[in-house]
Design a protein around this motif. Structure first.
Motif, PDB file in Angstrom:
ATOM      1  N   LEU A 118     -56.307  41.688  31.604  1.00  0.00           N
ATOM      2  CA  LEU A 118     -57.152  41.329  32.742  1.00  0.00           C
ATOM      3  C   LEU A 118     -58.559  41.870  32.552  1.00  0.00           C
ATOM      4  O   LEU A 118     -59.016  42.780  33.250  1.00  0.00           O
ATOM      5  N   HIS A 126     -48.679  49.506  34.454  1.00  0.00           N
ATOM      6  CA  HIS A 126     -49.690  48.872  35.321  1.00  0.00           C
ATOM      7  C   HIS A 126     -51.094  48.973  34.725  1.00  0.00           C
ATOM      8  O   HIS A 126     -51.758  47.949  34.516  1.00  0.00           O
ATOM      9  N   PHE A 148     -50.026  41.868  41.095  1.00  0.00           N
ATOM     10  CA  PHE A 148     -50.124  43.307  40.886  1.00  0.00           C
ATOM     11  C   PHE A 148     -51.540  43.865  40.964  1.00  0.00           C
ATOM     12  O   PHE A 148     -51.715  45.077  41.033  1.00  0.00           O
ATOM     13  N   TYR A 149     -52.545  43.006  40.915  1.00  0.00           N
ATOM     14  CA  TYR A 149     -53.915  43.517  40.841  1.00  0.00           C
ATOM     15  C   TYR A 149     -54.841  42.924  41.889  1.00  0.00           C
ATOM     16  O   TYR A 149     -56.037  43.203  41.869  1.00  0.00           O
ATOM     17  N   SER A 150     -54.306  42.124  42.793  1.00  0.00           N
ATOM     18  CA  SER A 150     -55.201  41.415  43.708  1.00  0.00           C
ATOM     19  C   SER A 150     -55.825  42.333  44.750  1.00  0.00           C
ATOM     20  O   SER A 150     -56.802  41.970  45.387  1.00  0.00           O
ATOM     21  N   SER A 198     -57.239  45.185  44.011  1.00  0.00           N
ATOM     22  CA  SER A 198     -58.432  45.817  43.438  1.00  0.00           C
ATOM     23  C   SER A 198     -59.480  44.732  43.195  1.00  0.00           C
ATOM     24  O   SER A 198     -59.153  43.625  42.792  1.00  0.00           O
ATOM     25  N   PRO A 199     -60.741  45.041  43.465  1.00  0.00           N
ATOM     26  CA  PRO A 199     -61.758  43.987  43.372  1.00  0.00           C
ATOM     27  C   PRO A 199     -61.971  43.556  41.942  1.00  0.00           C
ATOM     28  O   PRO A 199     -61.912  44.350  41.008  1.00  0.00           O
ATOM     29  N   LYS A 200     -62.210  42.262  41.756  1.00  0.00           N
ATOM     30  CA  LYS A 200     -62.600  41.751  40.445  1.00  0.00           C
ATOM     31  C   LYS A 200     -64.052  42.091  40.201  1.00  0.00           C
ATOM     32  O   LYS A 200     -64.849  42.118  41.132  1.00  0.00           O
ATOM     33  N   GLU A 201     -64.393  42.272  38.946  1.00  0.00           N
ATOM     34  CA  GLU A 201     -65.792  42.454  38.573  1.00  0.00           C
ATOM     35  C   GLU A 201     -66.595  41.262  39.076  1.00  0.00           C
ATOM     36  O   GLU A 201     -66.302  40.111  38.758  1.00  0.00           O
ATOM     37  N   ILE A 209     -49.382  37.695  37.186  1.00  0.00           N
ATOM     38  CA  ILE A 209     -49.452  39.158  37.158  1.00  0.00           C
ATOM     39  C   ILE A 209     -50.710  39.631  37.888  1.00  0.00           C
ATOM     40  O   ILE A 209     -50.675  40.579  38.677  1.00  0.00           O
ATOM     41  N   ASP A 210     -51.807  38.948  37.638  1.00  0.00           N
ATOM     42  CA  ASP A 210     -53.071  39.311  38.296  1.00  0.00           C
ATOM     43  C   ASP A 210     -52.932  39.210  39.816  1.00  0.00           C
ATOM     44  O   ASP A 210     -53.269  40.140  40.559  1.00  0.00           O
ATOM     45  N   VAL A 270     -47.636  50.132  41.798  1.00  0.00           N
ATOM     46  CA  VAL A 270     -47.902  50.493  40.399  1.00  0.00           C
ATOM     47  C   VAL A 270     -46.675  51.116  39.743  1.00  0.00           C
ATOM     48  O   VAL A 270     -46.445  50.934  38.553  1.00  0.00           O
ATOM     49  N   LYS A 300     -61.351  40.763  33.292  1.00  0.00           N
ATOM     50  CA  LYS A 300     -62.276  40.646  34.419  1.00  0.00           C
ATOM     51  C   LYS A 300     -62.153  41.806  35.393  1.00  0.00           C
ATOM     52  O   LYS A 300     -63.039  42.036  36.196  1.00  0.00           O
ATOM     53  N   ARG A 301     -61.036  42.491  35.335  1.00  0.00           N
ATOM     54  CA  ARG A 301     -60.803  43.567  36.305  1.00  0.00           C
ATOM     55  C   ARG A 301     -61.189  44.942  35.787  1.00  0.00           C
ATOM     56  O   ARG A 301     -60.971  45.943  36.448  1.00  0.00           O
TER      57      ARG A 301
END
Lengths: 331, 331
Positions: free
Chosen positions: A33, A25, B209-211, B213-216, B205-206, B21, A35-36
């Protein structure tokens, strides 16, 4: 020539082979990624022993402490030699060969451990933050030294950092001559436009995270002497990949590029036993004779072993050179 | 009409939000690396509560037991109604609406729990393996029933499976009328060529699995009443995606396709409390009135709640219909 002390505070870590699933992960986030994450320096190298991950402190935060993660205790700073455009050089060689006499040898003489990370774009010389004063004092005769802070470079003078100097002795250490292994794989050093990274994502994920499990219907690798070695780095937006020709065949041919087509490299793996981080002069041992013969070399340190990559056409002479060196481990 | 009992033995599982994760490695393998797995039936649906994963036993082997993984105890079999090409149908509706009277209602009357999984391509009706005899006996009047074994279909007759029949009572149960939630998101039901799945890998994937967590630099979602709902399935080589228009904007527009451009759906989420797996008639409650009004509907069950998707232009009448239904919970 100029020497840049880059604005990255790096950690050198190792993930054990069967622990990789627990780090899929964060690693996928760091690779794909951007941007993250605020991570700007990320390198992942698979060897038969483990996965060496070198990354800045922002990236390091993504790795949860675990029994599967080993972390070298120091903060490391990357140095980068900038060949001034007009400077004429007698050498046609690239990689560590170009900095063997000006950087690698003097630091070895001052007992400074270095961790090398060659990429497609450049060669990073990682030194411990605590050794910085010695590094600057040692290299300031040869280089104009600049330190990057927030994207700006300012000149560094030895008196600015005199604290801590003179701790290391002056006499040249008697280096251990480590055994080397020369596997038959042919390697490529490649790059790609970071915007096309998504296009190779599934292949790269497959190679990095799933290559130890057999593919349906795939035959086991025929060549048992080949070594598993795959290195990916994403540093300040630049992608670099080092892989053998078998791995390369899995990637679309039109996206990855090498500096000249068909350039192949052979590996010299240094160390019969894991090398650790405290011995000095290992890079110097290999890079000095290569520099004497003007043979290009990439150099990638990992948590356990060091790896030099030399042009395929030079591997016979390099092998002879290293055999000679083992017989006469002079100075 | 024909009813197929497909050759997949399915497990219904749930991964809790903060446990995802730990399952990134097997899930990415199941979604993107078909060559590395024998799994042929895989579905992943994110809701605000958890991730519902429905997959065959080959896929289930990839998921390590964990405190983060809940597994429903039964083996489930997917049924599939095949509309014979020439059969004239008065209904223009698609989805569960077409099978509401012929499959959903009779099974509810026989106390058979169903777990629905609508996809872009078709609607799977999952029933417990232990209920198969009742299912066949209940549906054999209306359908020619075929069981798939190793890719071949053979006709099934009720006497072949009479064991276990008659266990369920005959009288229609008094269904609970569950509260419904109608969030403002607009949803799309889409597909793509499985060969182009790699092209959307990093985006998928973004999102998956990552949505959380906030994006920059990204602003938090403006619309707090919107519901998180994203469903991906890869079943027998066919890809289906259900997502809201906000998620859709992250994907390249040229790869995903809907049956008719711009077709948008609204969600009716069924259940104020998690529904569990033993109550019967939940799908029937929604699909019967939709069938009476000939309104198309996709229907996706998850570990905690059920979700019907109806055409945007019908949401007002569906809302009124369901309010009416709550006031008079007849039959």
């Amino acid at each position: 020539m100029d020497l840049h002390i880059l604005d990255h505070r790096l950690r050198v870590t190792s993930i054990c082979k069967n622990g990789l699933v627990n780090f899929t992960h964060p690693l996928i986030k760091l690779i794909f990624l951007r941007k993250r994450t605020r991570c700007k320096f990320f390198s992942l190298t698979e060897t038969p022993e483990n996965f060496t991950v070198v990354l800045d402190e922002e990236g390091f935060k993504e790795l949860q402490p675990s029994e599967h993660l080993q972390v070298e205790g120091s903060v490391w700073l990357p140095l980068n030699v900038i060949s001034n455009g007009n400077a004429s050089s007698s050498s046609q060689a690239v990689g560590v060969t170009k900095i063997a006499k000006s950087v690698i040898a003097p630091l070895a003489q001052q007992h400074v451990s270095v961790f090398m990370l060659s990429t497609y774009q450049t060669d990073f010389i990682l030194v411990r933050e605590k050794d910085l004063a010695v590094v600057i004092h040692t290299l300031e005769e040869e280089f104009n030294i600049y330190r990057e802070v927030g994207g700006e470079y300012s000149a560094v003078l030895s008196q600015d950092v005199r604290n801590g100097f003179q701790k290391n002795g002056k006499e040249a250490p008697q280096p251990t001559v480590h055994p080397v292994l020369i596997p038959p794989n042919q390697f490529c050093v490649m790059s790609l436009d970071p915007d096309t990274l998504p296009a190779i994502a599934t292949t790269l994920i497959d190679v990095l995270f799933y290559s130890s499990s057999p593919k349906e219907g795939a035959l086991p690798s025929q060549d048992l002497d080949c070594i598993k070695f795959f290195s990916f780095s994403l540093i300040d937006g630049y992608v670099s990949l080092v892989m053998d020709t078998e791995a390369q065949r899995q990637f679309p041919a039109d996206l990855l590029f090498t500096s000249s087509s068909g350039e192949l490299w052979r590996m010299v793996r240094i160390g019969g036993q894991p090398l650790g981080f405290d011995e000095c002069g290992i890079v110097a041992q290999i890079s000095q004779p290569l520099a004497d013969s003007d043979i290009s070399a990439y150099y990638i340190s990992t948590f356990s072993f060091d790896h030099a990559l030399v042009p395929e056409e030079d591997i016979v002479s390099v092998t002879e050179m290293l055999q000679q060196h083992r017989k006469e481990p002079a100075c």
